[in-house]
Design an enzyme around this catalytic site. Sequence first.
Site, PDB file in Angstrom:
ATOM      1  N   HIS A 175       1.092  -1.200   0.013  1.00  0.00           N
ATOM      2  CA  HIS A 175       0.053  -0.079  -0.124  1.00  0.00           C
ATOM      3  C   HIS A 175       0.884   1.467   0.151  1.00  0.00           C
ATOM      4  O   HIS A 175       1.812   1.130   0.597  1.00  0.00           O
ATOM      5  CB  HIS A 175      -0.801   0.186   1.066  1.00  0.00           C
ATOM      6  N   GLU A 218       0.107   3.927   1.531  1.00  0.00           N
ATOM      7  CA  GLU A 218       0.683   4.352   2.716  1.00  0.00           C
ATOM      8  C   GLU A 218       2.356   3.616   3.130  1.00  0.00           C
ATOM      9  O   GLU A 218       2.991   3.759   3.735  1.00  0.00           O
ATOM     10  CB  GLU A 218      -0.175   4.613   3.630  1.00  0.00           C
ATOM     11  N   GLY A 237     -11.469   5.559   2.879  1.00  0.00           N
ATOM     12  CA  GLY A 237     -12.882   6.585   3.694  1.00  0.00           C
ATOM     13  C   GLY A 237     -13.894   5.966   3.504  1.00  0.00           C
ATOM     14  O   GLY A 237     -14.869   5.954   5.038  1.00  0.00           O
TER      15      GLY A 237
HETATM   16  P1  13P Z   1      -9.820   6.588  -0.275  1.00  0.00           P
HETATM   17  O1  13P Z   1     -11.180   5.780   0.058  1.00  0.00           O
HETATM   18  O2  13P Z   1     -10.062   7.138   1.513  1.00  0.00           O
HETATM   19  O3  13P Z   1      -9.513   7.537  -0.962  1.00  0.00           O
HETATM   20  O4  13P Z   1      -8.420   5.498   0.291  1.00  0.00           O
HETATM   21  C1  13P Z   1      -8.245   4.789  -0.642  1.00  0.00           C
HETATM   22  C2  13P Z   1      -7.414   3.445  -0.168  1.00  0.00           C
HETATM   23  O5  13P Z   1      -6.110   4.033   0.355  1.00  0.00           O
HETATM   24  C3  13P Z   1      -7.791   2.243  -0.500  1.00  0.00           C
HETATM   25  O6  13P Z   1      -6.297   1.551   0.358  1.00  0.00           O
END
Ligand code: 13P
Length: 251
Positions: free
Chosen positions: A96, A98, A236
């Site tokens: 991911h 992040e 989200g």
């Molecule tokens: P959002 O739907 O909050 O933009 O996040 C997407 C995400 O990173 C799912 O792994």
Amino acid sequence: MRRIVIAGNWKMNNNLEESQNLISKLVEGLSKDKMNCEVIICPPYTSLSLSANLIKGSMVKLGAQNMYFEESGAFTGEISASMLKGTGCEYVILGHSERRSIFGEKDELINKKIKKALSSDLKPIFCVGETLAERESGVTNEIIKGQVHEGLNGLSENDLGKIIIAYEPVWAIGTGKTATPNQAQEVHEFIRKLISDKFSFAAADRIVIQYGGSVKPDNAKELLSQKDIDGALVGGACLKAESFLGIINAA
Ligand code: 13P
């Protein structure tokens, strides 16, 4: 026809009580009719065991958000594939953005994790995506190609059959800025072509490629109607049962 897969990545949200509330509402709200899509939730580690119990008997499947590639040992704070498997996980999100940007994960590490997941009978949801700066300087395809090639390095066509790829443009994650259906379709088609070149046409035709980045009930239908978009990885909007159900119903 490829299956449609809608997965919810809860990220670092929901304690036990909140997890229980969310899953109860989700399971209750799912249509009892046979649905033509697969639904996965990926709660934080602390809620996996509880979640596994709560989804029993429903169509919802369980995934984790990360894992380490070693079997066991002195890796403080890490979780192994067999631990995830033992709690009832069928899937694990790997690579991911992040994890890449905040925790410094590189393609080589992600590749090791993918291999370990596969050999532990967990199905990876392998994430790729470019940053805004990369898109603006016109290197999106190059970045995606590098991530796909290195992430899937050394895998067989049989391995590939157990993998889902999630295209998540970093600039669309949590920003409310969704890629347009055309922008997303373009990259999905490119990823499928990469898979076709690296593995085979049949493998490319089979693999599920999800889109992620500000997917909401009101944009899901248009995104999912693109030829090469086979599902969504939702952040989200999966934290509220109503909006996650809205996306599932759109699928
Ligand atoms: P959002 O739907 O909050 O933009 O996040 C997407 C995400 O990173 C799912 O792994």
